[in-house]
Design an enzyme around this catalytic site. Structure first.
Site, PDB file in Angstrom:
ATOM      1  N   GLU A  37       0.877  -1.167   0.000  1.00 53.27           N
ATOM      2  CA  GLU A  37       0.000   0.000   0.000  1.00 53.27           C
ATOM      3  C   GLU A  37       0.919   1.223   0.000  1.00 53.27           C
ATOM      4  O   GLU A  37       1.804   1.322   0.852  1.00 53.27           O
ATOM      5  CB  GLU A  37      -0.874  -0.026   1.264  1.00 53.27           C
ATOM      6  CG  GLU A  37      -1.847   1.123   1.308  1.00 53.27           C
ATOM      7  CD  GLU A  37      -2.749   1.099   2.542  1.00 53.27           C
ATOM      8  OE1 GLU A  37      -2.759   0.094   3.280  1.00 53.27           O
ATOM      9  OE2 GLU A  37      -3.438   2.106   2.745  1.00 53.27           O
ATOM     10  N   ARG A 264       5.015 -12.564  10.088  1.00 53.20           N
ATOM     11  CA  ARG A 264       5.701 -11.309   9.792  1.00 53.20           C
ATOM     12  C   ARG A 264       7.059 -11.300  10.470  1.00 53.20           C
ATOM     13  O   ARG A 264       7.282 -11.989  11.457  1.00 53.20           O
ATOM     14  CB  ARG A 264       4.991 -10.063  10.303  1.00 53.20           C
ATOM     15  CG  ARG A 264       3.569 -10.036  10.515  1.00 53.20           C
ATOM     16  CD  ARG A 264       3.076  -8.796  11.239  1.00 53.20           C
ATOM     17  NE  ARG A 264       3.537  -7.521  10.763  1.00 53.20           N
ATOM     18  CZ  ARG A 264       2.948  -6.813   9.811  1.00 53.20           C
ATOM     19  NH1 ARG A 264       1.897  -7.257   9.193  1.00 53.20           N
ATOM     20  NH2 ARG A 264       3.426  -5.652   9.469  1.00 53.20           N
ATOM     21  N   LYS A 274       4.245   0.664   9.325  1.00 48.46           N
ATOM     22  CA  LYS A 274       4.312   1.952   8.627  1.00 48.46           C
ATOM     23  C   LYS A 274       3.633   3.057   9.424  1.00 48.46           C
ATOM     24  O   LYS A 274       4.056   4.202   9.393  1.00 48.46           O
ATOM     25  CB  LYS A 274       3.647   1.835   7.248  1.00 48.46           C
ATOM     26  CG  LYS A 274       4.636   1.450   6.166  1.00 48.46           C
ATOM     27  CD  LYS A 274       3.952   1.396   4.829  1.00 48.46           C
ATOM     28  CE  LYS A 274       3.112   0.155   4.750  1.00 48.46           C
ATOM     29  NZ  LYS A 274       2.406   0.009   3.480  1.00 48.46           N
TER      30      LYS A 274
HETATM   31  P1  ATP Z   1       2.456  -2.076   7.862  1.00 47.76           P
HETATM   32  O1  ATP Z   1       1.757  -2.671   9.043  1.00 47.76           O
HETATM   33  O2  ATP Z   1       3.879  -1.777   8.091  1.00 47.76           O
HETATM   34  O3  ATP Z   1       1.707  -0.923   7.258  1.00 47.76           O
HETATM   35  P2  ATP Z   1       1.289  -3.602   5.862  1.00 47.76           P
HETATM   36  O4  ATP Z   1       1.106  -5.060   5.857  1.00 47.76           O
HETATM   37  O5  ATP Z   1       0.055  -2.797   6.100  1.00 47.76           O
HETATM   38  O6  ATP Z   1       2.453  -3.240   6.818  1.00 47.76           O
HETATM   39  P3  ATP Z   1       1.551  -3.391   3.069  1.00 47.76           P
HETATM   40  O7  ATP Z   1       2.054  -2.287   2.238  1.00 47.76           O
HETATM   41  O8  ATP Z   1       0.109  -3.726   2.976  1.00 47.76           O
HETATM   42  O9  ATP Z   1       1.938  -3.056   4.556  1.00 47.76           O
HETATM   43  O10 ATP Z   1       2.433  -4.697   2.849  1.00 47.76           O
HETATM   44  C1  ATP Z   1       2.804  -5.208   1.620  1.00 47.76           C
HETATM   45  C2  ATP Z   1       3.191  -6.643   1.795  1.00 47.76           C
HETATM   46  O11 ATP Z   1       4.281  -6.751   2.710  1.00 47.76           O
HETATM   47  C3  ATP Z   1       2.052  -7.456   2.370  1.00 47.76           C
HETATM   48  O12 ATP Z   1       1.935  -8.648   1.644  1.00 47.76           O
HETATM   49  C4  ATP Z   1       2.457  -7.703   3.793  1.00 47.76           C
HETATM   50  O13 ATP Z   1       1.953  -8.908   4.259  1.00 47.76           O
HETATM   51  C5  ATP Z   1       3.988  -7.703   3.708  1.00 47.76           C
HETATM   52  N1  ATP Z   1       4.560  -7.276   4.977  1.00 47.76           N
HETATM   53  C6  ATP Z   1       4.328  -6.138   5.644  1.00 47.76           C
HETATM   54  N2  ATP Z   1       4.988  -6.103   6.817  1.00 47.76           N
HETATM   55  C7  ATP Z   1       5.671  -7.267   6.909  1.00 47.76           C
HETATM   56  C8  ATP Z   1       6.531  -7.847   7.887  1.00 47.76           C
HETATM   57  N3  ATP Z   1       6.852  -7.213   9.018  1.00 47.76           N
HETATM   58  N4  ATP Z   1       7.061  -9.059   7.628  1.00 47.76           N
HETATM   59  C9  ATP Z   1       6.767  -9.705   6.490  1.00 47.76           C
HETATM   60  N5  ATP Z   1       5.963  -9.223   5.534  1.00 47.76           N
HETATM   61  C10 ATP Z   1       5.403  -8.017   5.720  1.00 47.76           C
HETATM   62 MG    MG Z   2      -1.598  -3.447   4.574  1.00 48.70          MG
END
Ligand code: ATP
Ligand code: MG
Length: 563
Positions: A37, A264, A274
């Site tokens: 995102e 994660r 984020k």
């Molecule tokens: P955040 O909580 O940091 O905003 P998010 O999952 O909302 O993380 P996205 O941009 O939606 O952020 O993530 C893109 C991809 O990265 C998704 O498939 C998510 O599952 C993966 N991802 C995000 N954070 C992690 C993490 N700490 N470890 C492994 N994969 C991750």
């Molecule tokens: Mg997300």
């Protein structure tokens, strides 16, 4: 696959894919995607997901798409869209011509919503947010059907068309899936598929839309439209998988990717969310998304991490389904191993103390040829100037040795200058306050490259020629938080655990002459001090070097101190 990879134990996702291929699923094809995102910079957790998705595609000669999940236009922007692409590319991965946006599919998503409505699988609900919550029930109690659940297909079609046309206010209506208000899985209790959002300017679609699809609806369809075979996501989506499957089972998209969840990455002494990283940036706690203390890919790059070291780290932590938290030492040892092998050696004095060699002529200059790497001859040599006036590090001198382990210079004692002569300290000069400001020494010219006979000179210290030294600022970084899991402590804000000493700046350091040519991003081992990387910021009157990592694991010590 390299032989190294062939010997590695395979993780559960590889086993699943192997099985799918054996069973002839998807004609043996493997297609994955990385779906960020664009609401912030990518962090080390994303790096794990990138390495997994693109790595799987490489391993099975498949494809990995980069897809922006841009259904939440309030929080997204183009700066992030650009930064994310730069970071994925920098990590060494290539989506070729497959750069997609979920917003590319808005028209198709709308069409599938019409299909759901026509089949009695979705309805327009006029409950407000609070009522919706009440009707939803709890984990222990079933929900209640919305009074709008039995609306006719015609009425639903009419209302949905008018929702799109902009006839209704934000929050007045939503489109919901018609599944089961009594489902033990809350995600299946008639989840919202579309909501109304007026007045946003989307970075891709501008003002074309005033209704936006929800993530849980958009994601499976985007995957299916791209022919994704294995949709890899983090564990918190496990409970959403029934909805992922429901959406694809109830529309005529003709492709049903398999969602697989993994845990994660949580890294100690930092945060990988984020939302929290955004707070650090917006509240000025760090200097930006690429502050070298940030666990962002941009921050790690500026700190001096290499793409190979991050890929190696991601490989070492592996892929599992169990929640865990990884020690910072793991990340640091990956970059230390890389730099130990590849970074040229240099000398730099962090806390300068002047040394005058009284028996060395004032106008004499020797150019000493020294190796760039102790083991790797192919890295060549350089010359360093030797002169009467030098700088050594204050920490390498004490008037009296504090203990037997102190092998550096003491008053009246001898020490070897790295790659050069043995010197003896004859006189210590102090200012009026009693601070040591200079050492008067003599140099034994017979000792170049040889150990003097009959004398025990164990210590070797680094130095630079005063006349040729390059002045620089060196920035030493420490962990950003004082707690291993700053965001896991109930009722305390993670920002209470910020380490006030996470940045220490040494503004008056002296580097050997050859470093005058160093360019932004170049990495070196400053002998006995650590690995440093040239910062891209040239707005100061001297170069800035960021310490990437110390020579040895300093985290183990922290743990001991705390224990
Ligand atoms: P955040 O909580 O940091 O905003 P998010 O999952 O909302 O993380 P996205 O941009 O939606 O952020 O993530 C893109 C991809 O990265 C998704 O498939 C998510 O599952 C993966 N991802 C995000 N954070 C992690 C993490 N700490 N470890 C492994 N994969 C991750
Ligand atoms: Mg997300």
């Amino acid at each position: 696959m390299s032989s190294h990879e062939e010997n590695k134990p395979r993780h559960f996702i590889q086993h699943i894919i192997d099985e799918d291929i054996q069973q002839g699923k998807n004609d043996g094809k493997v297609v994955t995607r990385f779906p960020p995102e664009p609401n912030g910079f990518l962090h080390i957790g994303h790096a794990k997901s990138i390495c997994l998705n693109f790595g799987i595609a490489q391993e099975y000669q498949g494809q990995c798409n980069l897809r922006f999940d841009d259904t939440n236009p309030h929080k997204e922007n183009l700066e992030f869209v650009k930064a994310i692409q730069e970071d994925v590319r920098w990590l060494g991965f290539d989506w070729e011509d497959r750069l997609y946006y979920a917003s590319d599919y808005f028209e198709q998503l709308y069409g599938f919503a019409i299909e759901l409505i026509k089949n009695g699988k979705a309805y327009i609900c006029d409950l407000n947010a609070e009522q919706t919550r009440e009707y939803r029930g709890t984990l222990t109690e079933p929900g209640k059907d919305s009074p709008y659940r039995e609306r006719s297909v015609e009425e639903n079609l009419d209302l949905f068309t008018r929702m799109r046309a902009g006839d209704f206010e934000d929050g007045s209506r939503v489109l919901r899936a018609r599944i089961d208000m009594a489902s033990p899985n809350m995600n299946m209790r008639d989840p919202t598929l579309y909501r109304i959002r007026h007045g946003v300017i989307h970075h891709q679609t501008g003002e074309e839309w005033c209704i936006y699809p929800m993530y849980d609806y958009t994601h499976p369809i985007s995957d299916a439209l791209e022919g994704v075979t294995h949709s890899l996501c983090t564990l918190e989506f496990e409970d959403h998988r029934p909805l992922y499957d429901w959406v694809l089972d109830n529309i005529s998209v003709g492709c049903h990717p398999r969602q697989i969840e993994f845990s994660r990455l949580n890294l100690q002494y930092t945060v990988t969310s984020k939302r929290k990283l955004t707070q650090l940036v917006e509240e000025g706690i760090v200097e930006g998304w690429d502050d070298p203390r940030m666990p962002t890919i941009a921050g790690l790059r500026r700190r001096g991490f290499t793409p190979a070291s991050i890929r190696e780290f991601s490989d070492r932590i592996g892929v599992t389904k169990s929640e865990n938290s990884v020690e910072m030492g793991m990340l640091e040892s990956a970059i230390r191993d890389d730099l130990n092998e590849h970074a040229p050696r240099r000398m730099a004095v962090l806390h300068p103390l002047k040394v005058v060699l009284e028996n060395y002529p004032e106008d004499k200059l020797e150019e000493l040829t020294v190796p760039n790497h102790p083991q790797n001859e192919s890295m060549g040599t350089r010359t360093i100037p030797f002169t009467r006036e030098l700088y050594i590090d204050r920490n390498d001198f004490m008037e009296v040795a504090p203990n037997k382990k102190f092998k550096r210079l003491v008053s009246g004692g001898e020490v070897r200058l790295r790659n050069a002569y043995v010197i003896r300290c004859d006189q210590v000069i102090k200012n009026e306050q009693g601070d040591i400001i200079e050492l008067r020494c003599s140099c034994d010219e017979a000792t170049l490259g040889a150990n003097p006979e009959g004398r025990k000179v164990k210590g070797v210290i680094h130095w630079v020629s005063a006349a040729h030294a390059v002045e620089a600022e060196l920035r030493l970084y420490d962990r950003l938080f004082v707690e291993p899991q700053p965001d896991a402590i109930k009722e305390r804000d993670f920002k209470e655990f910020i380490n006030p000493d996470s940045l220490r700046s040494l503004t008056q350091c002296y580097l050997e002459r050859s470093l005058a040519d160093a360019r932004a991003g170049d990495s070196f081992q400053f002998e006995r001090e650590g690995y440093f990387c040239v910062d891209a910021d040239h707005s100061h009157n001297k170069p800035i070097f960021n310490r990437t990592v110390t020579l040895r694991d300093s985290w183990a010590k922290i743990e001991q101190k705390q224990a």
